[in-house]
Design a protein around this motif. Structure first.
Motif, short mmCIF file in Angstrom:
data_model
loop_
_atom_site.label_atom_id
_atom_site.label_comp_id
_atom_site.label_asym_id
_atom_site.label_seq_id
_atom_site.Cartn_x
_atom_site.Cartn_y
_atom_site.Cartn_z
N GLY A 8 0.82 -1.20 0.00
CA GLY A 8 0.00 0.00 0.00
C GLY A 8 0.86 1.25 0.00
N VAL A 9 0.25 2.38 0.37
CA VAL A 9 0.96 3.66 0.37
C VAL A 9 1.97 3.65 1.51
CG1 VAL A 9 0.74 6.15 0.65
CG2 VAL A 9 -0.96 4.90 -0.69
N VAL A 10 3.24 3.79 1.15
CA VAL A 10 4.31 3.75 2.15
C VAL A 10 4.87 5.14 2.45
CG1 VAL A 10 4.95 1.34 1.77
CG2 VAL A 10 6.05 3.14 0.42
N LEU A 11 4.60 6.13 1.58
CA LEU A 11 5.05 7.48 1.85
C LEU A 11 4.33 8.48 0.96
CD1 LEU A 11 7.53 8.61 -0.40
CD2 LEU A 11 8.36 6.43 0.42
N GLY A 100 11.04 16.86 -9.01
CA GLY A 100 12.41 16.93 -9.52
C GLY A 100 13.16 15.65 -9.18
N GLY A 101 14.41 15.80 -8.80
CA GLY A 101 15.25 14.64 -8.46
C GLY A 101 14.77 13.89 -7.22
N ASP A 102 13.98 14.54 -6.39
CA ASP A 102 13.46 13.86 -5.20
C ASP A 102 12.61 12.64 -5.56
OD1 ASP A 102 14.70 15.58 -3.46
OD2 ASP A 102 12.91 16.79 -3.06
N ARG A 103 12.05 12.64 -6.77
CA ARG A 103 11.21 11.50 -7.15
C ARG A 103 12.02 10.20 -7.14
NH1 ARG A 103 12.21 13.58 -12.59
NH2 ARG A 103 12.61 11.81 -13.96
N PHE A 104 13.31 10.28 -7.49
CA PHE A 104 14.15 9.08 -7.46
C PHE A 104 14.38 8.61 -6.03
CE2 PHE A 104 15.50 11.23 -11.44
CZ PHE A 104 14.97 10.28 -12.31
N ARG A 105 14.52 9.57 -5.10
CA ARG A 105 14.67 9.19 -3.69
C ARG A 105 13.41 8.53 -3.18
NH1 ARG A 105 18.18 13.23 -4.11
NH2 ARG A 105 16.93 15.09 -3.80
N ARG A 106 12.25 9.01 -3.60
CA ARG A 106 10.99 8.42 -3.16
C ARG A 106 10.81 7.01 -3.72
NH1 ARG A 106 12.53 10.89 -0.40
NH2 ARG A 106 12.25 13.10 -0.05
N VAL A 107 11.20 6.81 -4.99
CA VAL A 107 11.16 5.46 -5.58
C VAL A 107 12.08 4.54 -4.79
CG1 VAL A 107 11.76 4.10 -7.62
CG2 VAL A 107 10.44 6.21 -7.87
#
Length: 122
Positions: A8-11, A100-107
């Motif tokens: 499910g939603v983790v963050l 931005g680049g934060d999307r890679f950290r979230r993945v």
């Protein structure tokens, strides 16, 4: 039965929500079955991105689903954790603000949550 595990939603980040799912898979056909099972849930079918990666006996497969470069993040983490014969899907529901680049950290964070669930280190 696909053996699909949905955490499910983790963050969340600036309105975007990230979920992570995964299942054993040994072929492209099994990956497709897992993706179909996941998308049989309307919420996942309507998600902005269902990015995935798989380490199969035939080699690595991945798909960004519009989140350019994100599948490589999942794949590299799977390789480091030595998780083979498996597919991991990170789902994002866009929240209206670019990350931005934060999307890679979230993945990466979502993938790490799945690997932790399996008792593996990323």
């Amino acid at each position: 039965m696909t053996g699909l595990t949905r955490l499910g939603v983790v963050l969340t980040d600036r309105g975007s929500k990230y979920a992570v799912s995964g299942a054993p898979a040994r072929s492209r056909e099994e990956v497709d079955t897992v993706l179909a099972a996941l998308k049989s849930d309307r919420a996942y079918a309507k998600a902005t991105h269902n990015t995935w990666a798989a380490l199969l006996p035939s080699g690595a497969l991945k798909a960004d689903d519009g989140e350019s470069g994100a599948a490589m993040v999942i794949l590299r983490m799977m390789e480091r954790a030595e998780l083979a014969d498996h597919v991991i899907v990170v789902t994002r529901w866009y929240g209206g603000k670019k990350l931005g680049g934060d999307r890679f950290r979230r993945v990466g964070d979502a993938t790490r949550a799945y690997l932790d669930h399996l008792g593996l280190c990323a």
